[in-house]
Design an enzyme around this catalytic site. Structure first.
Site, mmCIF file in Angstrom:
data_model
loop_
_atom_site.group_PDB
_atom_site.id
_atom_site.type_symbol
_atom_site.label_atom_id
_atom_site.label_comp_id
_atom_site.label_asym_id
_atom_site.label_seq_id
_atom_site.Cartn_x
_atom_site.Cartn_y
_atom_site.Cartn_z
ATOM 1 N N SER A 143 0.952 -1.329 -0.027
ATOM 2 C CA SER A 143 0.085 -0.126 -0.121
ATOM 3 C C SER A 143 0.665 1.300 0.118
ATOM 4 O O SER A 143 2.172 1.286 0.121
ATOM 5 C CB SER A 143 -0.954 0.044 1.154
ATOM 6 O OG SER A 143 -0.082 0.158 2.412
ATOM 7 N N ILE A 182 -0.072 5.813 12.472
ATOM 8 C CA ILE A 182 0.970 6.445 11.664
ATOM 9 C C ILE A 182 1.244 7.952 12.676
ATOM 10 O O ILE A 182 1.963 8.461 12.889
ATOM 11 C CB ILE A 182 1.109 6.586 10.393
ATOM 12 C CG1 ILE A 182 1.452 5.204 9.940
ATOM 13 C CG2 ILE A 182 2.358 7.222 9.819
ATOM 14 C CD1 ILE A 182 1.288 5.015 8.260
ATOM 15 N N GLY A 183 0.025 8.786 12.558
ATOM 16 C CA GLY A 183 0.050 9.808 12.842
ATOM 17 C C GLY A 183 0.462 10.087 14.465
ATOM 18 O O GLY A 183 1.110 11.127 14.739
ATOM 19 N N LEU A 184 -0.222 9.329 15.441
ATOM 20 C CA LEU A 184 0.164 9.378 16.565
ATOM 21 C C LEU A 184 1.557 8.969 17.111
ATOM 22 O O LEU A 184 2.416 9.605 17.609
ATOM 23 C CB LEU A 184 -0.857 8.368 17.441
ATOM 24 C CG LEU A 184 -2.193 9.216 17.669
ATOM 25 C CD1 LEU A 184 -3.107 7.949 18.183
ATOM 26 C CD2 LEU A 184 -2.114 10.393 18.349
ATOM 27 N N GLU A 185 2.027 7.920 16.289
ATOM 28 C CA GLU A 185 3.463 7.577 16.564
ATOM 29 C C GLU A 185 4.514 8.778 16.269
ATOM 30 O O GLU A 185 5.363 8.704 16.889
ATOM 31 C CB GLU A 185 3.759 6.296 15.654
ATOM 32 C CG GLU A 185 3.291 4.814 16.479
ATOM 33 C CD GLU A 185 3.844 3.620 15.703
ATOM 34 O OE1 GLU A 185 4.404 3.815 14.555
ATOM 35 O OE2 GLU A 185 3.580 2.511 16.340
ATOM 36 N N GLY A 269 -3.974 7.784 6.031
ATOM 37 C CA GLY A 269 -4.269 6.548 5.733
ATOM 38 C C GLY A 269 -3.671 6.243 4.481
ATOM 39 O O GLY A 269 -2.841 6.732 3.963
ATOM 40 N N HIS A 453 5.352 -10.358 41.593
ATOM 41 C CA HIS A 453 4.985 -9.099 42.045
ATOM 42 C C HIS A 453 6.516 -8.330 42.426
ATOM 43 O O HIS A 453 7.393 -8.992 42.573
ATOM 44 C CB HIS A 453 4.529 -9.337 43.642
ATOM 45 C CG HIS A 453 4.437 -7.997 44.465
ATOM 46 N ND1 HIS A 453 3.432 -7.134 43.998
ATOM 47 C CD2 HIS A 453 5.005 -7.589 45.567
ATOM 48 C CE1 HIS A 453 3.575 -6.129 44.913
ATOM 49 N NE2 HIS A 453 4.467 -6.225 45.674
#
Ligand SMILES: Cc1cc2nc3c(=O)[nH]c(=O)nc-3n(C[C@H](O)[C@H](O)[C@H](O)COP(=O)(O)OP(=O)(O)OC[C@H]3O[C@@H](n4cnc5c(N)ncnc54)[C@H](O)[C@@H]3O)c2cc1C
Ligand SMILES: NC(=O)c1ccc[n+]([C@@H]2O[C@H](COP(=O)([O-])OP(=O)(O)OC[C@H]3O[C@@H](n4cnc5c(N)ncnc54)[C@H](O)[C@@H]3O)[C@@H](O)[C@H]2O)c1
Length: 488
Positions: A143, A182-185, A269, A453
């Site tokens: 893509s 992609i935008g956030l990373e 996208g 723990h």
């Protein structure tokens, strides 16, 4: 034009194409792998690897700045943008090189260069020089970034994830369109490296989250660091000399603002590389976006008459789950079936899951709550359990106590069916949950597993206990700290 016959032709030497080649090769020596663009795979060249390299640098800068919270003072933190990007490229090139090395194992006669397109269902034209007849074909064309026309106004200042790893230095400012994965990373990484930014969304969505509680939490958390409006009202985009001027209504106040940025990063996208394959000559049934109808277990495409064709489709090209491990697995299934065609076998598809490498990380496992409610007859069929990371012991120790997780299970059976996670290092919890789903585990059986723990997995146990209580299969959580030690 040169004519050539092969048993299997694979279009695209990315992750899916390479794994299809390896599998199909078990059946025949005559398996051609055709690459029409830059070799080296999207993952290594412009995808997973360079983005994680940039994130690793940003994470380091952030940790140094945050050290004061532990009483450790590192003064005058300076980000050398040129050095950061040089390292990204240097390591990226090593990953690409390792792909080239593995491609050397393919006999030169089986490695073809050139853009492939269909002439008929079993004939491909490769560039202008070669006509290739194949018994079966795998479409593994990947893509590419896609953006709406309105962003074109940014002209030469419009960039995508394909471009930014070639920057020689970090810019002063970037407007990011698309708060998806992609935008956030990339936004968070650039912000932590000192780039001024604003993130504009359209539909209200944030990353992969479907659960509103997670989406709202992520929205609040990211907005503590940089401006992110998931449903922005952008009124104009204009070139202003070397910059891009963006006019928008400010979130909350509704005031019209105009801000200027060095670049506009389109992260709106990706679209499958199917539009230049002349698919209409392949005799395939296509959906309204031009993607072939295919069987998700065999990856065999359907003919216009509704029969199984000699063509298979794998990886980002089919847009089902555009992720690296999926491209690899789908490539194997498609390559196996193309190799054994006309015989074919249903391949094993793993539990869907995705991880977003922000901080806190985001992860989804299995089906979304909405999808489960649809399948199980409404909300009475689905139980939800949740736990916050805000008072989770290990997360507090590390000063990373932000986040929330929500887990879903089926009422009656108690079977674990899915989750959305936002929290520190949830890449690991996401694997545990995906593996539990693969085992078709029930919630109470998951609770019988050992928990050390103090670890982040104890937070997962709290969510599982909440889920068990809501399934009416376990007691309500009353005094969890007393039972399991502090911060469980
Ligand atoms: C910025 C970014 C970050 C990402 N991070 C992650 C991550 O952290 N984890 C994860 O799981 N996934 C991640 N992904 C997604 C992942 O990279 C893709 O899902 C995966 O690389 C797809 O592999 P593929 O084989 O389908 O396509 P590709 O690797 O793109 O291969 C397709 C190949 O086909 C060739 N081709 C196309 N058309 C033709 C034609 N007509 N003739 C001949 N050749 C052709 C192309 O040149 C290309 O080489 C990321 C993607 C991006 C963009
Ligand atoms: N960590 C990972 O696994 C990873 C990392 C990066 C990419 N990927 C893969 O790559 C795929 C593509 O990622 P992506 O981020 O390009 O796509 P995406 O679908 O995740 O995000 C696109 C975003 O753009 C928004 N958008 C669309 N039109 C817009 C407009 N006009 N203005 C503002 N916002 C707009 C959408 O609402 C959405 O939030 C992902 O689905 C994922 O499978 C995975």
């Amino acid at each position: 034009m040169q004519e050539c016959d092969v048993d299997v032709a694979i279009i695209g030497a990315g992750t899916a194409g390479l794994s299809a080649w390896q599998t199909a090769r078990h059946y025949s020596d005559r398996v051609a792998l055709i690459e029409g663009g830059e070799p080296g795979t999207t993952c290594a060249r412009v995808g997973c690897m360079p983005s994680k390299l940039l994130i690793a640098a940003a994470e380091t800068a952030h940790q140094v700045r945050e050290a004061a919270g532990f009483g450790i003072h590192a003064e005058n933190v300076r980000v050398d943008g040129r050095a950061v990007l040089a390292r990204v490229r240097q390591q990226r090139d090593r990953f690409v090189e390792s792909v080239f090395d593995s491609m050397q194992r393919i006999e030169p006669a089986n490695r073809l260069s050139g853009h492939a397109r269909f002439e008929d269902p079993q004939t491909l034209l490769v560039g202008d020089q070669l006509r290739l007849h194949a018994r079966s074909v795998v479409i593994a064309t990947g893509s590419r970034p896609h953006w709406p026309d309105m962003l074109e106004a940014a002209g030469g200042r419009l960039v995508t994830s394909d471009d930014i790893f070639e920057w020689q230095d970090l810019p002063e400012s970037v407007a990011v369109f698309g708060p998806g994965i992609i935008g956030l990373e990339l936004s968070q990484a650039l912000h932590r490296l000192g780039v001024r930014l604003r993130v504009f969304g359209k539909s209200g969505s944030i990353g992969p989250f479907q659960d509103e509680a997670l989406r709202d939490y992520a929205d609040r958390t990211f907005n503590e660091s940089f401006h992110l409006d998931p449903a922005a009202k952008v009124e104009a985009i204009e070139r202003d000399g070397d910059r891009v001027a963006i006019s928008f209504l400010e979130r909350g106040s509704g005031k019209r603002l105009t801000e200027r940025f060095d670049y506009l990063l389109a992260a709106t996208g990706r679209r499958p590389n199917l539009d230049r394959l002349d698919l209409e000559k392949a005799g395939l049934r296509l959906d309204d976006k031009g993607v072939p109808h295919y069987n998700p277990f065999t990856l065999q495409c359907q003919t216009t008459a509704g029969q199984g064709s000699a063509i298979f489709i794998a990886g980002d090209a089919n847009q089902e789950r555009p992720l690296l491990h999926e491209a690899n697995q789908q490539g194997r299934i498609a390559g196996d079936n193309a190799g054994r065609y006309p015989d074919r076998r249903a391949g094993r598809r793993v539990t869907p899951f995705s991880i977003v490498f922000t901080d806190p990380q985001m992860a989804t496992i299995g089906h979304s709550r909405r999808e489960l409610e649809r399948q199980l007859g409404g909300c009475s069929g689905v139980a939800v359990g949740e736990a916050s990371f805000e008072d989770q012991g290990r997360a507090v120790v590390m000063r990373r106590n932000r986040g929330l997780m929500r887990l879903y299970a089926e009422h009656g059976t108690g079977q674990f069916l899915g989750a959305e996670l936002f929290g520190p290092h949830v890449e690991h919890l996401a694997h545990l949950l995906a593996w539990a789903m693969e085992q078709r585990s029930e919630v109470n059986r998951m609770l019988e597993m050992p928990f050390y723990h103090p670890v982040l997995e104890e937070g997962l146990r709290s969510a599982l206990r909440d889920l068990s209580a809501n399934l009416q299969q376990g007691p309500a959580i009353a005094e969890r700290c007393m039972e399991f030690g502090p911060g469980g």
